[in-house]
Design a protein around this motif. Structure first.
Motif, mmCIF file in Angstrom:
data_model
loop_
_atom_site.group_PDB
_atom_site.id
_atom_site.type_symbol
_atom_site.label_atom_id
_atom_site.label_comp_id
_atom_site.label_asym_id
_atom_site.label_seq_id
_atom_site.Cartn_x
_atom_site.Cartn_y
_atom_site.Cartn_z
ATOM 1 N N ALA A 54 0.836 -1.199 0.000
ATOM 2 C CA ALA A 54 0.000 0.000 0.000
ATOM 3 C C ALA A 54 0.874 1.253 0.000
ATOM 4 C CB ALA A 54 -0.935 -0.006 1.210
ATOM 5 N N ASN A 55 1.893 1.259 0.840
ATOM 6 C CA ASN A 55 2.817 2.398 0.847
ATOM 7 C C ASN A 55 3.522 2.547 -0.502
ATOM 8 O OD1 ASN A 55 2.400 3.411 3.463
ATOM 9 N ND2 ASN A 55 3.821 1.938 4.353
ATOM 10 N N ALA A 56 3.893 1.418 -1.087
ATOM 11 C CA ALA A 56 4.603 1.450 -2.366
ATOM 12 C C ALA A 56 3.725 2.028 -3.470
ATOM 13 C CB ALA A 56 5.077 0.050 -2.737
ATOM 14 N N MET A 57 2.454 1.651 -3.501
ATOM 15 C CA MET A 57 1.565 2.166 -4.535
ATOM 16 C C MET A 57 1.279 3.646 -4.341
ATOM 17 S SD MET A 57 1.018 0.158 -6.925
ATOM 18 C CE MET A 57 1.196 -1.588 -7.331
ATOM 19 N N ALA A 58 1.136 4.067 -3.081
ATOM 20 C CA ALA A 58 0.942 5.491 -2.836
ATOM 21 C C ALA A 58 2.149 6.278 -3.334
ATOM 22 C CB ALA A 58 0.713 5.736 -1.350
ATOM 23 N N ARG A 59 3.342 5.724 -3.152
ATOM 24 C CA ARG A 59 4.550 6.395 -3.614
ATOM 25 C C ARG A 59 4.608 6.440 -5.137
ATOM 26 N NH1 ARG A 59 10.877 4.880 -2.466
ATOM 27 N NH2 ARG A 59 10.347 2.997 -3.641
ATOM 28 N N VAL A 129 -0.787 4.194 -13.933
ATOM 29 C CA VAL A 129 -1.448 4.337 -12.643
ATOM 30 C C VAL A 129 -2.633 3.372 -12.537
ATOM 31 C CG1 VAL A 129 -2.878 5.918 -11.278
ATOM 32 C CG2 VAL A 129 -0.677 6.685 -12.190
ATOM 33 N N LEU A 130 -3.364 3.173 -13.635
ATOM 34 C CA LEU A 130 -4.475 2.221 -13.617
ATOM 35 C C LEU A 130 -3.977 0.823 -13.275
ATOM 36 C CD1 LEU A 130 -7.403 1.401 -14.062
ATOM 37 C CD2 LEU A 130 -6.931 1.266 -16.525
ATOM 38 N N ASP A 131 -2.855 0.413 -13.859
ATOM 39 C CA ASP A 131 -2.298 -0.896 -13.530
ATOM 40 C C ASP A 131 -1.973 -0.996 -12.034
ATOM 41 O OD1 ASP A 131 -2.289 -1.868 -16.216
ATOM 42 O OD2 ASP A 131 -0.509 -0.661 -16.615
ATOM 43 N N GLY A 132 -1.460 0.092 -11.484
ATOM 44 C CA GLY A 132 -1.158 0.105 -10.062
ATOM 45 C C GLY A 132 -2.409 -0.024 -9.209
ATOM 46 N N GLY A 133 -3.483 0.630 -9.622
ATOM 47 C CA GLY A 133 -4.740 0.520 -8.885
ATOM 48 C C GLY A 133 -5.326 -0.874 -8.936
ATOM 49 N N LEU A 134 -5.254 -1.487 -10.108
ATOM 50 C CA LEU A 134 -5.737 -2.868 -10.236
ATOM 51 C C LEU A 134 -4.895 -3.816 -9.388
ATOM 52 C CD1 LEU A 134 -6.395 -2.895 -14.090
ATOM 53 C CD2 LEU A 134 -8.136 -2.959 -12.289
ATOM 54 N N ALA A 135 -3.595 -3.555 -9.333
ATOM 55 C CA ALA A 135 -2.715 -4.392 -8.518
ATOM 56 C C ALA A 135 -3.044 -4.251 -7.032
ATOM 57 C CB ALA A 135 -1.256 -4.033 -8.779
ATOM 58 N N LEU A 136 -3.290 -3.022 -6.577
ATOM 59 C CA LEU A 136 -3.639 -2.827 -5.171
ATOM 60 C C LEU A 136 -4.952 -3.519 -4.842
ATOM 61 C CD1 LEU A 136 -2.914 -1.510 -2.475
ATOM 62 C CD2 LEU A 136 -4.200 0.516 -3.216
ATOM 63 N N TRP A 137 -5.916 -3.454 -5.740
ATOM 64 C CA TRP A 137 -7.191 -4.168 -5.569
ATOM 65 C C TRP A 137 -6.930 -5.666 -5.379
ATOM 66 C CZ3 TRP A 137 -11.000 -5.283 -10.124
ATOM 67 C CH2 TRP A 137 -12.225 -5.731 -9.628
ATOM 68 N N SER A 138 -6.076 -6.221 -6.226
ATOM 69 C CA SER A 138 -5.747 -7.639 -6.111
ATOM 70 C C SER A 138 -5.037 -7.946 -4.805
ATOM 71 C CB SER A 138 -4.867 -8.078 -7.289
ATOM 72 O OG SER A 138 -5.555 -7.962 -8.522
ATOM 73 N N GLU A 139 -4.067 -7.115 -4.442
ATOM 74 C CA GLU A 139 -3.303 -7.347 -3.222
ATOM 75 C C GLU A 139 -4.199 -7.353 -1.997
ATOM 76 O OE1 GLU A 139 -0.134 -7.973 -2.729
ATOM 77 O OE2 GLU A 139 0.776 -7.578 -4.681
ATOM 78 N N LEU A 140 -5.045 -6.342 -1.879
ATOM 79 C CA LEU A 140 -5.913 -6.258 -0.714
ATOM 80 C C LEU A 140 -6.895 -7.417 -0.656
ATOM 81 C CD1 LEU A 140 -6.720 -2.417 -0.690
ATOM 82 C CD2 LEU A 140 -5.024 -3.634 0.684
ATOM 83 N N THR A 141 -7.470 -7.775 -1.785
ATOM 84 C CA THR A 141 -8.485 -8.822 -1.816
ATOM 85 C C THR A 141 -7.883 -10.195 -1.557
ATOM 86 O OG1 THR A 141 -9.778 -7.515 -3.401
ATOM 87 C CG2 THR A 141 -10.304 -9.859 -3.223
#
Length: 245
Positions: A54-59, A129-141
């Motif tokens: 999460a920190n990495a994606m925010a960065r 950025v969209l790829d990063g958002g999709l990745a965060l969605w996957s990571e959290l889920t």
């Protein structure tokens, strides 16, 4: 298969973040130190990884706004792994604080995006950025399920499963074409090889199997030329920074 748009993704990120927050409330110091669904990792390892990604994606987003790019993790994958090991043994209070702060910051960063921002380049997978958002969605889920607290793959939504199947099509070996036949839903195909294998079962179980997780609603059935066969061995997760362990 469903394609999640930038307009729809923030709401999905909020749902996934809410799940992680609810699961944190179920933990105490003893259960944090207990085993997760990932071999060799405690729940503390999983929580430390959620904080890190999460920190990495925010960065990634912070730099993208300035027209710059930066590696996903400080120190690369070695830095990532060291940070997870250092934080894995934290108390439930420490994990709750770090996970909540990191996830809320990351989700807020995606909430603040303007329409054109979603296509800004980032280092993660040499994507956007969209790829990063999709990745965060996957990571959290996925990692919420890895905590083993009653939120298994059977709870994954259809849009999430279809996104994950599309992303993980890269795991299909070159010689295979997998004809996925989710119960009660239209079939879909991934892979382009000459050997066709049909995979039948619940959509969530198909997605879980492709993600390297155990199906939770039943068994999957694989057939080739009408004969039962073993589920094929899959390739590693798509190259570059791994989306999940």
């Amino acid at each position: 298969m469903t394609q999640i748009t930038p307009g729809a993704l923030p709401a999905e990120l909020h749902k996934a973040a809410g799940t992680v927050t609810r699961l944190l409330a179920k933990l105490d110091d003893a259960s944090v130190a207990g085993p997760s669904q990932l071999p060799g990792w405690t729940r503390g390892h999983v929580l430390a990884h959620i904080t890190g990604i999460a920190n990495a994606m925010a960065r990634q987003l912070d730099y993208a706004r300035r027209g710059e790019k930066i590696e996903l993790y400080d120190g690369g994958m070695d830095g990532r792994n060291k940070a997870i090991e250092l934080a894995a043994g934290h108390s439930v209070a420490q994990h709750t604080e770090s996970v909540t702060k990191a996830v809320e910051s990351a989700v807020a960063s995606f909430d603040a995006l303007e329409p054109d921002d979603w296509q800004a380049p980032i280092t993660y997978r040499d994507g956007t950025v969209l790829d990063g958002g999709l990745a965060l969605w996957s990571e959290l889920t996925i990692h919420a399920s890895d905590l083993g607290l009653g939120f298994g793959p059977e709870t994954w939504s259809r849009p999430f499963c279809e996104h994950l199947i599309g992303f993980l099509a890269a795991r299909v070996p070159g010689e295979y074409k997998l004809v996925l036949q989710p119960t009660g839903l239209p079939q879909m195909s991934i892979g382009s090889g000459s050997t066709s294998i049909a995979i039948t079962g619940m959509l969530t179980d198909i997605a879980a199997w492709l993600a390297g997780r155990e199906p939770s609603l039943g068994s999957l059935r694989a057939t080739a030329a009408a004969d039962g066969v073993e589920l094929p061995e899959l390739l590693p997760w798509p190259a570059a920074q791994p989306a999940t362990r």
